[in-house]
Design a protein around this motif. Sequence first.
Motif, mmCIF file in Angstrom:
data_model
loop_
_atom_site.group_PDB
_atom_site.id
_atom_site.type_symbol
_atom_site.label_atom_id
_atom_site.label_comp_id
_atom_site.label_asym_id
_atom_site.label_seq_id
_atom_site.Cartn_x
_atom_site.Cartn_y
_atom_site.Cartn_z
ATOM 1 N N VAL A 1 2.840 -2.362 -45.506
ATOM 2 C CA VAL A 1 1.654 -2.579 -44.663
ATOM 3 C C VAL A 1 0.549 -1.559 -44.940
ATOM 4 O O VAL A 1 -0.406 -1.441 -44.188
ATOM 5 C CB VAL A 1 2.020 -2.569 -43.160
ATOM 6 N N GLY A 2 0.679 -0.813 -46.044
ATOM 7 C CA GLY A 2 -0.390 0.070 -46.478
ATOM 8 C C GLY A 2 -0.579 1.325 -45.642
ATOM 9 O O GLY A 2 -1.679 1.880 -45.593
ATOM 10 N N LEU A 3 0.481 1.809 -44.991
ATOM 11 C CA LEU A 3 0.364 3.049 -44.219
ATOM 12 C C LEU A 3 0.600 4.254 -45.125
ATOM 13 O O LEU A 3 1.349 4.165 -46.102
ATOM 14 C CB LEU A 3 1.376 3.047 -43.062
ATOM 15 N N PRO A 4 -0.026 5.404 -44.821
ATOM 16 C CA PRO A 4 0.081 6.583 -45.695
ATOM 17 C C PRO A 4 1.492 7.148 -45.765
ATOM 18 O O PRO A 4 2.151 7.317 -44.736
ATOM 19 C CB PRO A 4 -0.886 7.593 -45.061
ATOM 20 N N LEU A 5 1.937 7.445 -46.979
ATOM 21 C CA LEU A 5 3.307 7.911 -47.182
ATOM 22 C C LEU A 5 3.508 9.373 -46.796
ATOM 23 O O LEU A 5 4.637 9.862 -46.798
ATOM 24 C CB LEU A 5 3.709 7.691 -48.643
ATOM 25 N N GLU A 6 2.445 10.096 -46.490
ATOM 26 C CA GLU A 6 2.609 11.460 -45.994
ATOM 27 C C GLU A 6 3.444 11.475 -44.718
ATOM 28 O O GLU A 6 4.094 12.469 -44.389
ATOM 29 C CB GLU A 6 1.246 12.111 -45.716
ATOM 30 N N GLY A 7 3.429 10.353 -44.011
ATOM 31 C CA GLY A 7 4.223 10.253 -42.785
ATOM 32 C C GLY A 7 5.706 10.418 -43.032
ATOM 33 O O GLY A 7 6.444 10.872 -42.146
ATOM 34 N N VAL A 8 6.175 10.057 -44.240
ATOM 35 C CA VAL A 8 7.597 10.191 -44.562
ATOM 36 C C VAL A 8 8.029 11.651 -44.489
ATOM 37 O O VAL A 8 9.074 11.980 -43.918
ATOM 38 C CB VAL A 8 7.892 9.621 -45.969
ATOM 39 N N ALA A 9 7.240 12.542 -45.056
ATOM 40 C CA ALA A 9 7.597 13.960 -45.064
ATOM 41 C C ALA A 9 7.568 14.551 -43.667
ATOM 42 O O ALA A 9 8.354 15.434 -43.334
ATOM 43 C CB ALA A 9 6.647 14.728 -45.978
ATOM 44 N N ILE A 10 6.644 14.072 -42.828
ATOM 45 C CA ILE A 10 6.584 14.566 -41.451
ATOM 46 C C ILE A 10 7.855 14.177 -40.704
ATOM 47 O O ILE A 10 8.437 14.975 -39.974
ATOM 48 C CB ILE A 10 5.337 13.995 -40.733
ATOM 49 N N ILE A 11 8.320 12.950 -40.913
ATOM 50 C CA ILE A 11 9.526 12.471 -40.255
ATOM 51 C C ILE A 11 10.778 13.132 -40.834
ATOM 52 O O ILE A 11 11.766 13.339 -40.131
ATOM 53 C CB ILE A 11 9.637 10.931 -40.389
ATOM 54 N N ALA A 12 10.745 13.481 -42.126
ATOM 55 C CA ALA A 12 11.943 13.990 -42.807
ATOM 56 C C ALA A 12 12.521 15.223 -42.120
ATOM 57 O O ALA A 12 13.739 15.421 -42.105
ATOM 58 C CB ALA A 12 11.612 14.318 -44.265
ATOM 59 N N GLY A 13 11.675 16.056 -41.547
ATOM 60 C CA GLY A 13 12.158 17.283 -40.908
ATOM 61 C C GLY A 13 13.061 17.022 -39.719
ATOM 62 O O GLY A 13 13.946 17.829 -39.420
ATOM 63 N N ILE A 14 12.866 15.904 -39.024
ATOM 64 C CA ILE A 14 13.689 15.588 -37.859
ATOM 65 C C ILE A 14 14.642 14.435 -38.158
ATOM 66 O O ILE A 14 15.289 13.908 -37.251
ATOM 67 C CB ILE A 14 12.812 15.236 -36.635
ATOM 68 N N ASP A 15 14.745 14.053 -39.430
ATOM 69 C CA ASP A 15 15.496 12.853 -39.795
ATOM 70 C C ASP A 15 16.977 12.971 -39.448
ATOM 71 O O ASP A 15 17.604 11.989 -39.055
ATOM 72 C CB ASP A 15 15.332 12.565 -41.290
ATOM 73 N N ARG A 16 17.556 14.168 -39.586
ATOM 74 C CA ARG A 16 18.982 14.325 -39.286
ATOM 75 C C ARG A 16 19.269 13.996 -37.817
ATOM 76 O O ARG A 16 20.254 13.322 -37.501
ATOM 77 C CB ARG A 16 19.420 15.753 -39.607
ATOM 78 N N VAL A 17 18.414 14.468 -36.918
ATOM 79 C CA VAL A 17 18.600 14.198 -35.487
ATOM 80 C C VAL A 17 18.495 12.697 -35.221
ATOM 81 O O VAL A 17 19.264 12.137 -34.430
ATOM 82 C CB VAL A 17 17.554 14.961 -34.648
ATOM 83 N N LEU A 18 17.559 12.042 -35.895
ATOM 84 C CA LEU A 18 17.393 10.600 -35.747
ATOM 85 C C LEU A 18 18.549 9.839 -36.397
ATOM 86 O O LEU A 18 18.982 8.795 -35.899
ATOM 87 C CB LEU A 18 16.068 10.151 -36.365
ATOM 88 N N ASP A 19 19.060 10.382 -37.512
ATOM 89 C CA ASP A 19 20.126 9.733 -38.260
ATOM 90 C C ASP A 19 21.403 9.615 -37.431
ATOM 91 O O ASP A 19 22.134 8.624 -37.518
ATOM 92 C CB ASP A 19 20.409 10.528 -39.546
ATOM 93 N N MET A 20 21.671 10.615 -36.608
ATOM 94 C CA MET A 20 22.871 10.589 -35.764
ATOM 95 C C MET A 20 22.849 9.392 -34.821
ATOM 96 O O MET A 20 23.834 8.666 -34.685
ATOM 97 C CB MET A 20 22.979 11.902 -34.980
ATOM 98 N N ALA A 21 21.691 9.168 -34.203
ATOM 99 C CA ALA A 21 21.571 8.055 -33.252
ATOM 100 C C ALA A 21 21.615 6.711 -33.968
ATOM 101 O O ALA A 21 22.303 5.781 -33.528
ATOM 102 C CB ALA A 21 20.279 8.197 -32.453
ATOM 103 N N ARG A 22 20.882 6.591 -35.078
ATOM 104 C CA ARG A 22 20.812 5.283 -35.737
ATOM 105 C C ARG A 22 22.148 4.912 -36.375
ATOM 106 O O ARG A 22 22.497 3.735 -36.448
ATOM 107 C CB ARG A 22 19.671 5.236 -36.747
ATOM 108 N N THR A 23 22.937 5.904 -36.839
ATOM 109 C CA THR A 23 24.256 5.597 -37.388
ATOM 110 C C THR A 23 25.190 5.094 -36.299
ATOM 111 O O THR A 23 25.987 4.171 -36.525
ATOM 112 C CB THR A 23 24.867 6.845 -38.064
ATOM 113 N N ALA A 24 25.101 5.685 -35.105
ATOM 114 C CA ALA A 24 25.911 5.212 -33.978
ATOM 115 C C ALA A 24 25.588 3.752 -33.655
ATOM 116 O O ALA A 24 26.484 2.947 -33.365
ATOM 117 C CB ALA A 24 25.681 6.099 -32.757
ATOM 118 N N VAL A 25 24.314 3.389 -33.740
ATOM 119 C CA VAL A 25 23.914 1.993 -33.509
ATOM 120 C C VAL A 25 24.449 1.099 -34.625
ATOM 121 O O VAL A 25 24.976 0.012 -34.369
ATOM 122 C CB VAL A 25 22.381 1.865 -33.412
ATOM 123 N N ASN A 26 24.309 1.542 -35.873
ATOM 124 C CA ASN A 26 24.800 0.748 -37.004
ATOM 125 C C ASN A 26 26.288 0.430 -36.841
ATOM 126 O O ASN A 26 26.726 -0.711 -37.021
ATOM 127 C CB ASN A 26 24.583 1.503 -38.322
#
Length: 425
Positions: free
Chosen positions: A369-394
């Motif tokens: 959808v053409g959104l800036p990829l700089e957002g990936v690096a901003i999210i990457a710092g907290i990705d582990r905390v998010l990964d715990m929740a999303r893996t539980a859902v998976n």
Amino acid sequence: MSTQKTQSTASRIWARWMAVPLWMQILIGMILGILVGAALGEQATSLKPIGSLFVNTIQMLIVPLVFCSLIVGVTSMQDTSKMGRIGFKSFVFYLATTSIAITIGLMVGGLLQPGVGLNMVHDGATQAVKEAPSVVDTLINIVPTNPVAALASGKILQVIVFAVALGISLVLIGERGKPAIAVFESLAEAMFKLTDMVMKLAPYGVFGLMAWVAGEYGLDMLMPLIKVVIAVYIGCALHILGFYSLILTTVAKLNPIKFFKGIRNAMAVAFTTSSSAGTLPASMKCANESLGINKKISSFVLPLGTTINMDGTALYQGVTALFVAQAFGIDLTWVEYVTIILTATLASIGTAGVPGAGLVMLTLVLTTVGLPLEGVAIIAGIDRVLDMARTAVNVSGDLVATTVIAKSEGELDEVQYNASTDKTA
């Protein structure tokens, strides 16, 4: 002598750094980037190329990784020649719940608006999404007139459609398709390894981009990151306790409380390890011993779910994609919302076992959808905390699907389901 001692000290420091888990390295990179950016101010923008290089390497992975992993994911369904009905039910169930999950993520992101107020600027982002195509054009353009051109130009939805169609064709031609499937399996493994290598650069890329963001926009960005974590966890809780409970109650006519008691060990492993594949043995044990599911069902549906079911990751895509759009002041149209749902749902096939799958898929969604990829690096710092929740859902989604399908096939021992879950330690 002093030179040798310095080299020895540096080697020890490097060895200790490499022994640190990647998620912690990324977190350290994010914190250091914020501190350096805050200290240097606008001078920190000189560090942005380090982050841009990392973003470019992730972009490099997207098309070949998605193409190969999708084909491998679809061709793994060839076992459905023995379990055609079960395979079809699993496939439809997983894709349907994934689309619901990302819709919930988009709704939570829209309500909490974690990126509002950051006011980040990206020169090309607004231009990329300012004119959305109509629904008819979007549907027509999903099918590529030239698959090679779609691959070369990175038109992700077209790549996904072609990969799924090719995978189905390879399954249908039987033995003649096996050599080609083997090639794609090898290419997929190579892409997984390359992804693993690229993800090792993440701490340095995150450092560079976070230093740039902190220097350019100050420390006001920290609160939105906390809001992202809160939004993802709220969305995951709604999906597990709300949507899955509804499915168990209305479709399978089962008590959801019994279900969650029966899978709590698998949920604990998933949350702490952040690995769906690593949780598979615990999931199998819960399915067979606590939920009363016949092994003929669980041994097929659960591994398939580990491959193609990414409800938690899809939900995360919805929240984080909206965060990036809000942070950069980009208004998405409803057509682009539909595009995000389609992309994340179709891309879920075959990417669950990829190291760094969440970030790679986020890059895929943002690109679509053409959104800036700089957002990936901003999210990457907290990705582990998010990964715990999303893996539980998976993982819980895999077990819900297995339970519902087992009930529909008459392969669920309801006496064991209602009795043994009470005794689960």
